[in-house]
Design a protein around this motif. Structure first.
Motif, PDB file in Angstrom:
ATOM      1  N   VAL A   1       0.842  -1.199   0.000  1.00 45.26           N
ATOM      2  CA  VAL A   1       0.000   0.000   0.000  1.00 45.26           C
ATOM      3  C   VAL A   1       0.873   1.243   0.000  1.00 45.26           C
ATOM      4  O   VAL A   1       1.793   1.360   0.810  1.00 45.26           O
ATOM      5  N   GLN A   2       0.598   2.140  -0.916  1.00 41.53           N
ATOM      6  CA  GLN A   2       1.283   3.431  -0.930  1.00 41.53           C
ATOM      7  C   GLN A   2       0.278   4.506  -0.541  1.00 41.53           C
ATOM      8  O   GLN A   2      -0.868   4.487  -0.989  1.00 41.53           O
ATOM      9  N   LEU A   3       0.732   5.444   0.285  1.00 39.85           N
ATOM     10  CA  LEU A   3      -0.142   6.479   0.817  1.00 39.85           C
ATOM     11  C   LEU A   3       0.276   7.839   0.294  1.00 39.85           C
ATOM     12  O   LEU A   3       1.469   8.170   0.287  1.00 39.85           O
ATOM     13  N   GLN A   4      -0.701   8.644  -0.106  1.00 40.15           N
ATOM     14  CA  GLN A   4      -0.435   9.983  -0.628  1.00 40.15           C
ATOM     15  C   GLN A   4      -1.262  10.983   0.163  1.00 40.15           C
ATOM     16  O   GLN A   4      -2.489  11.008   0.048  1.00 40.15           O
ATOM     17  N   ALA A   5      -0.580  11.804   0.947  1.00 38.43           N
ATOM     18  CA  ALA A   5      -1.267  12.810   1.754  1.00 38.43           C
ATOM     19  C   ALA A   5      -1.363  14.122   0.980  1.00 38.43           C
ATOM     20  O   ALA A   5      -0.458  14.495   0.233  1.00 38.43           O
ATOM     21  N   SER A   6      -2.460  14.832   1.190  1.00 42.49           N
ATOM     22  CA  SER A   6      -2.668  16.133   0.546  1.00 42.49           C
ATOM     23  C   SER A   6      -3.599  16.975   1.397  1.00 42.49           C
ATOM     24  O   SER A   6      -4.202  16.473   2.360  1.00 42.49           O
ATOM     25  N   GLY A   7      -3.715  18.261   1.030  1.00 43.77           N
ATOM     26  CA  GLY A   7      -4.655  19.137   1.710  1.00 43.77           C
ATOM     27  C   GLY A   7      -4.034  20.154   2.641  1.00 43.77           C
ATOM     28  O   GLY A   7      -4.737  20.999   3.195  1.00 43.77           O
ATOM     29  N   GLY A   8      -2.732  20.068   2.844  1.00 46.32           N
ATOM     30  CA  GLY A   8      -2.085  21.030   3.702  1.00 46.32           C
ATOM     31  C   GLY A   8      -2.030  22.408   3.060  1.00 46.32           C
ATOM     32  O   GLY A   8      -2.348  22.583   1.886  1.00 46.32           O
ATOM     33  N   GLY A   9      -1.628  23.395   3.854  1.00 50.96           N
ATOM     34  CA  GLY A   9      -1.528  24.741   3.341  1.00 50.96           C
ATOM     35  C   GLY A   9      -1.364  25.745   4.458  1.00 50.96           C
ATOM     36  O   GLY A   9      -1.102  25.383   5.606  1.00 50.96           O
ATOM     37  N   LEU A  10      -1.513  27.005   4.094  1.00 51.77           N
ATOM     38  CA  LEU A  10      -1.395  28.105   5.046  1.00 51.77           C
ATOM     39  C   LEU A  10      -2.796  28.581   5.418  1.00 51.77           C
ATOM     40  O   LEU A  10      -3.624  28.849   4.536  1.00 51.77           O
ATOM     41  N   VAL A  11      -3.046  28.694   6.713  1.00 52.96           N
ATOM     42  CA  VAL A  11      -4.353  29.128   7.192  1.00 52.96           C
ATOM     43  C   VAL A  11      -4.164  29.998   8.424  1.00 52.96           C
ATOM     44  O   VAL A  11      -3.178  29.838   9.157  1.00 52.96           O
ATOM     45  N   GLN A  12      -5.092  30.899   8.637  1.00 55.12           N
ATOM     46  CA  GLN A  12      -5.021  31.741   9.829  1.00 55.12           C
ATOM     47  C   GLN A  12      -5.550  30.987  11.046  1.00 55.12           C
ATOM     48  O   GLN A  12      -6.361  30.063  10.921  1.00 55.12           O
ATOM     49  N   ALA A  13      -5.104  31.388  12.201  1.00 55.13           N
ATOM     50  CA  ALA A  13      -5.592  30.792  13.446  1.00 55.13           C
ATOM     51  C   ALA A  13      -7.115  30.893  13.492  1.00 55.13           C
ATOM     52  O   ALA A  13      -7.694  31.921  13.129  1.00 55.13           O
ATOM     53  N   GLY A  14      -7.742  29.792  13.922  1.00 54.12           N
ATOM     54  CA  GLY A  14      -9.189  29.720  13.942  1.00 54.12           C
ATOM     55  C   GLY A  14      -9.792  29.135  12.681  1.00 54.12           C
ATOM     56  O   GLY A  14     -10.995  28.826  12.653  1.00 54.12           O
ATOM     57  N   GLY A  15      -8.984  28.981  11.651  1.00 57.74           N
ATOM     58  CA  GLY A  15      -9.464  28.445  10.387  1.00 57.74           C
ATOM     59  C   GLY A  15      -9.505  26.937  10.361  1.00 57.74           C
ATOM     60  O   GLY A  15      -9.235  26.271  11.371  1.00 57.74           O
ATOM     61  N   SER A  16      -9.838  26.400   9.184  1.00 61.97           N
ATOM     62  CA  SER A  16     -10.000  24.962   9.025  1.00 61.97           C
ATOM     63  C   SER A  16      -9.265  24.454   7.793  1.00 61.97           C
ATOM     64  O   SER A  16      -9.073  25.193   6.824  1.00 61.97           O
ATOM     65  N   LEU A  17      -8.872  23.196   7.846  1.00 56.89           N
ATOM     66  CA  LEU A  17      -8.316  22.483   6.709  1.00 56.89           C
ATOM     67  C   LEU A  17      -8.802  21.043   6.773  1.00 56.89           C
ATOM     68  O   LEU A  17      -9.071  20.527   7.862  1.00 56.89           O
ATOM     69  N   ARG A  18      -8.882  20.408   5.617  1.00 53.42           N
ATOM     70  CA  ARG A  18      -9.163  18.978   5.585  1.00 53.42           C
ATOM     71  C   ARG A  18      -8.039  18.270   4.842  1.00 53.42           C
ATOM     72  O   ARG A  18      -7.787  18.548   3.669  1.00 53.42           O
ATOM     73  N   LEU A  19      -7.376  17.387   5.540  1.00 47.38           N
ATOM     74  CA  LEU A  19      -6.327  16.582   4.936  1.00 47.38           C
ATOM     75  C   LEU A  19      -6.923  15.282   4.408  1.00 47.38           C
ATOM     76  O   LEU A  19      -7.856  14.732   4.997  1.00 47.38           O
TER      77      LEU A  19
END
Length: 121
Positions: A1-19
């Motif tokens: 199994v090979q895993l590929q992570a994505s979804g990171g980035g720059l966000v301000q405090a209090g914000g949201s991201l989905r990896l």
């Protein structure tokens, strides 16, 4: 199994991201899947892990803010991160193992390449 992570980035405090962590093969055989993170100069630490049926375990510092889920049909594991703080800045890695999840990073056989999350104050 090979895993590929994505979804990171720059966000301000209090914000949201989905990896997202997409597997090249089926993850149905991967009982334990999870997310770890590593900040500069620090050890890689547990964020959250999830079983094949969706039972999750979280590090205390993300409880109530982060949610880990997995979609076995799409061979993908997600980490929804809300109310982000500057101290959440790190490279986030997804991991998998055939056995039930543990909290020890040494127990995971498969790792993704990491995705960088930066939270500005």
């Amino acid at each position: 199994v090979q895993l590929q992570a994505s979804g990171g980035g720059l966000v301000q405090a209090g914000g949201s991201l989905r990896l997202s962590c997409a597997a090249s093969g089926t993850i149905s055989s991967m009982n334990g899947m999870g997310w770890y993170r590593q900040a500069p100069g620090k050890e890689r630490e547990l964020v959250a892990v999830v079983t094949s049926v969706g039972t999750a375990t979280y590090a205390d510092f993300v409880k109530g803010r982060f949610t880990i889920t997995r979609d076995n049909a799409k061979n993908t594991v997600y980490l929804q991160m809300n109310n982000l703080k500057p101290e959440d800045s790190a490279v986030y890695y997804c991991a998998a193992r055939e056995e039930p999840p543990t909290t020890a990073k040494e127990d995971y056989e498969f790792w993704g390449q990491g995705t960088l999350v930066t939270v500005s104050s």
